[in-house]
Design a protein around this motif. Structure first.
Motif, PDB file in Angstrom:
ATOM      1  N   GLN A   1       0.825  -1.206   0.000  1.00  0.00           N
ATOM      2  CA  GLN A   1       0.000   0.000   0.000  1.00  0.00           C
ATOM      3  C   GLN A   1       0.868   1.268   0.000  1.00  0.00           C
ATOM      4  N   ASP A   2       1.983   1.273   0.716  1.00  0.00           N
ATOM      5  CA  ASP A   2       2.869   2.440   0.750  1.00  0.00           C
ATOM      6  C   ASP A   2       3.418   2.749  -0.635  1.00  0.00           C
ATOM      7  N   LEU A   3       3.799   1.713  -1.353  1.00  0.00           N
ATOM      8  CA  LEU A   3       4.338   1.890  -2.694  1.00  0.00           C
ATOM      9  C   LEU A   3       3.279   2.479  -3.628  1.00  0.00           C
ATOM     10  N   ARG A   4       2.060   2.023  -3.504  1.00  0.00           N
ATOM     11  CA  ARG A   4       0.966   2.575  -4.320  1.00  0.00           C
ATOM     12  C   ARG A   4       0.764   4.066  -4.029  1.00  0.00           C
ATOM     13  N   GLU A   5       0.804   4.425  -2.770  1.00  0.00           N
ATOM     14  CA  GLU A   5       0.630   5.821  -2.386  1.00  0.00           C
ATOM     15  C   GLU A   5       1.759   6.691  -2.942  1.00  0.00           C
ATOM     16  N   LYS A   6       2.986   6.158  -2.874  1.00  0.00           N
ATOM     17  CA  LYS A   6       4.121   6.911  -3.410  1.00  0.00           C
ATOM     18  C   LYS A   6       3.958   7.127  -4.914  1.00  0.00           C
ATOM     19  N   ARG A   7       3.545   6.073  -5.633  1.00  0.00           N
ATOM     20  CA  ARG A   7       3.334   6.200  -7.082  1.00  0.00           C
ATOM     21  C   ARG A   7       2.246   7.226  -7.393  1.00  0.00           C
ATOM     22  N   LYS A   8       1.178   7.145  -6.631  1.00  0.00           N
ATOM     23  CA  LYS A   8       0.064   8.076  -6.835  1.00  0.00           C
ATOM     24  C   LYS A   8       0.524   9.513  -6.559  1.00  0.00           C
ATOM     25  N   HIS A   9       1.307   9.691  -5.507  1.00  0.00           N
ATOM     26  CA  HIS A   9       1.830  11.018  -5.155  1.00  0.00           C
ATOM     27  C   HIS A   9       2.764  11.533  -6.252  1.00  0.00           C
ATOM     28  N   ARG A  10       3.636  10.664  -6.783  1.00  0.00           N
ATOM     29  CA  ARG A  10       4.552  11.068  -7.856  1.00  0.00           C
ATOM     30  C   ARG A  10       3.786  11.473  -9.113  1.00  0.00           C
ATOM     31  N   ARG A  11       2.766  10.695  -9.464  1.00  0.00           N
ATOM     32  CA  ARG A  11       1.954  11.036 -10.642  1.00  0.00           C
ATOM     33  C   ARG A  11       1.265  12.382 -10.453  1.00  0.00           C
ATOM     34  N   LYS A  12       0.730  12.571  -9.274  1.00  0.00           N
ATOM     35  CA  LYS A  12       0.039  13.819  -8.982  1.00  0.00           C
ATOM     36  C   LYS A  12       1.021  15.000  -9.066  1.00  0.00           C
ATOM     37  N   TYR A  13       2.216  14.824  -8.484  1.00  0.00           N
ATOM     38  CA  TYR A  13       3.224  15.878  -8.530  1.00  0.00           C
ATOM     39  C   TYR A  13       3.669  16.136  -9.970  1.00  0.00           C
ATOM     40  N   ALA A  14       3.869  15.092 -10.753  1.00  0.00           N
ATOM     41  CA  ALA A  14       4.279  15.240 -12.155  1.00  0.00           C
ATOM     42  C   ALA A  14       3.193  15.961 -12.958  1.00  0.00           C
ATOM     43  N   ASP A  15       1.932  15.624 -12.727  1.00  0.00           N
ATOM     44  CA  ASP A  15       0.837  16.300 -13.428  1.00  0.00           C
ATOM     45  C   ASP A  15       0.767  17.784 -13.045  1.00  0.00           C
ATOM     46  N   GLU A  16       0.915  18.069 -11.755  1.00  0.00           N
ATOM     47  CA  GLU A  16       0.907  19.471 -11.311  1.00  0.00           C
ATOM     48  C   GLU A  16       2.056  20.247 -11.934  1.00  0.00           C
ATOM     49  N   ARG A  17       3.229  19.620 -11.942  1.00  0.00           N
ATOM     50  CA  ARG A  17       4.411  20.283 -12.514  1.00  0.00           C
ATOM     51  C   ARG A  17       4.217  20.520 -14.008  1.00  0.00           C
ATOM     52  N   ARG A  18       3.656  19.552 -14.699  1.00  0.00           N
ATOM     53  CA  ARG A  18       3.389  19.687 -16.134  1.00  0.00           C
ATOM     54  C   ARG A  18       2.404  20.826 -16.391  1.00  0.00           C
ATOM     55  N   MET A  19       1.396  20.930 -15.568  1.00  0.00           N
ATOM     56  CA  MET A  19       0.407  22.007 -15.728  1.00  0.00           C
ATOM     57  C   MET A  19       1.038  23.368 -15.429  1.00  0.00           C
ATOM     58  N   GLN A  20       1.897  23.438 -14.409  1.00  0.00           N
ATOM     59  CA  GLN A  20       2.588  24.685 -14.103  1.00  0.00           C
ATOM     60  C   GLN A  20       3.478  25.117 -15.265  1.00  0.00           C
ATOM     61  N   LEU A  21       4.197  24.160 -15.830  1.00  0.00           N
ATOM     62  CA  LEU A  21       5.057  24.479 -16.971  1.00  0.00           C
ATOM     63  C   LEU A  21       4.239  24.946 -18.167  1.00  0.00           C
ATOM     64  N   ALA A  22       3.131  24.287 -18.430  1.00  0.00           N
ATOM     65  CA  ALA A  22       2.276  24.686 -19.546  1.00  0.00           C
ATOM     66  C   ALA A  22       1.721  26.091 -19.324  1.00  0.00           C
ATOM     67  N   ALA A  23       1.294  26.377 -18.110  1.00  0.00           N
ATOM     68  CA  ALA A  23       0.775  27.708 -17.807  1.00  0.00           C
ATOM     69  C   ALA A  23       1.876  28.750 -17.929  1.00  0.00           C
ATOM     70  N   ALA A  24       3.063  28.415 -17.454  1.00  0.00           N
ATOM     71  CA  ALA A  24       4.183  29.364 -17.538  1.00  0.00           C
ATOM     72  C   ALA A  24       4.561  29.614 -18.989  1.00  0.00           C
ATOM     73  N   LEU A  25       4.547  28.602 -19.796  1.00  0.00           N
ATOM     74  CA  LEU A  25       4.867  28.776 -21.216  1.00  0.00           C
ATOM     75  C   LEU A  25       3.825  29.631 -21.927  1.00  0.00           C
ATOM     76  N   GLN A  26       2.584  29.486 -21.570  1.00  0.00           N
ATOM     77  CA  GLN A  26       1.539  30.287 -22.199  1.00  0.00           C
ATOM     78  C   GLN A  26       1.659  31.752 -21.789  1.00  0.00           C
ATOM     79  N   GLN A  27       1.992  32.006 -20.542  1.00  0.00           N
ATOM     80  CA  GLN A  27       2.057  33.375 -20.049  1.00  0.00           C
ATOM     81  C   GLN A  27       3.338  34.079 -20.450  1.00  0.00           C
ATOM     82  N   SER A  28       4.380  33.317 -20.632  1.00  0.00           N
ATOM     83  CA  SER A  28       5.681  33.945 -20.848  1.00  0.00           C
ATOM     84  C   SER A  28       5.894  34.330 -22.302  1.00  0.00           C
ATOM     85  N   ASN A  29       6.824  35.255 -22.487  1.00  0.00           N
ATOM     86  CA  ASN A  29       7.221  35.613 -23.836  1.00  0.00           C
ATOM     87  C   ASN A  29       8.454  34.815 -24.190  1.00  0.00           C
TER      88      ASN A  29
END
Length: 162
Positions: free
Chosen positions: A17-45
């Motif tokens: 169960q701990d390993l599943r939680e870690k994987r889920k947390h990593r996916r969530k963090y990767a998705d958040e980071r990807r969204m932040q990068l996409a938003a930053a790219l759209q806003q930036s020149n």
């Protein structure tokens, strides 16, 4: 068969169960980071997108090259800004010199006019309204439409004795 499949698909750690939680947390963090990068790219020149993209490197040499390029770009911008400042300062200095020259010229003209008036005033007849220059200055009015002074007409006051 499904039981075996569930055990094999996750490997030895399929039920951890701990390993599943870690994987889920990593996916969530990767998705958040990807969204932040996409938003930053759209806003930036163009320039600020370089900053965002330079955070991911395969090697230290690649990072050094990328940062060197960025440094060169920033140095070019700095030189361009310094050149612009120098141009503006020299332009300002030229305008300042021109204004001071104009002021000096106008002061000399004003002094000439004042000296001429001082010399001519005693020669004006006493019965003329122009004999009193202070009174003429008070009666004069600036006309905004035509951009000049309206000065009273010269009048000679004749006094007749009975």
């Amino acid at each position: 068969l499904q039981l075996l499949e569930r055990q094999v698909v996750g490997g030895e750690q399929a039920k951890n169960q701990d390993l599943r939680e870690k994987r889920k947390h990593r996916r969530k963090y990767a998705d958040e980071r990807r969204m932040q990068l996409a938003a930053a790219l759209q806003q930036s020149n163009e320039d600020s997108s370089d900053w965002v993209l330079l955070n991911v490197y395969d090697s230290i040499q690649e990072e050094a090259r990328a940062k060197s390029k960025l440094l060169e770009k920033m140095q070019k911008k700095l030189r361009a800004a310094e050149t612009e400042i120098e141009d503006l300062q020299s332009e300002f200095e030229v305008e300042k010199i021109n204004y001071l020259s104009t002021i000096r010229h106008l002061e000399r003209d004003l002094m000439l006019s004042q000296q001429l008036l001082d010399q001519v005033q005693p020669l004006i007849r006493r019965d003329c309204n122009y004999s009193n220059l202070e009174k003429i200055k008070r009666e004069s009015v600036w006309d905004e439409e035509i951009g000049c002074w309206k000065i009273p007409e010269p009048v000679i006051q004749k006094t007749r004795l009975p």
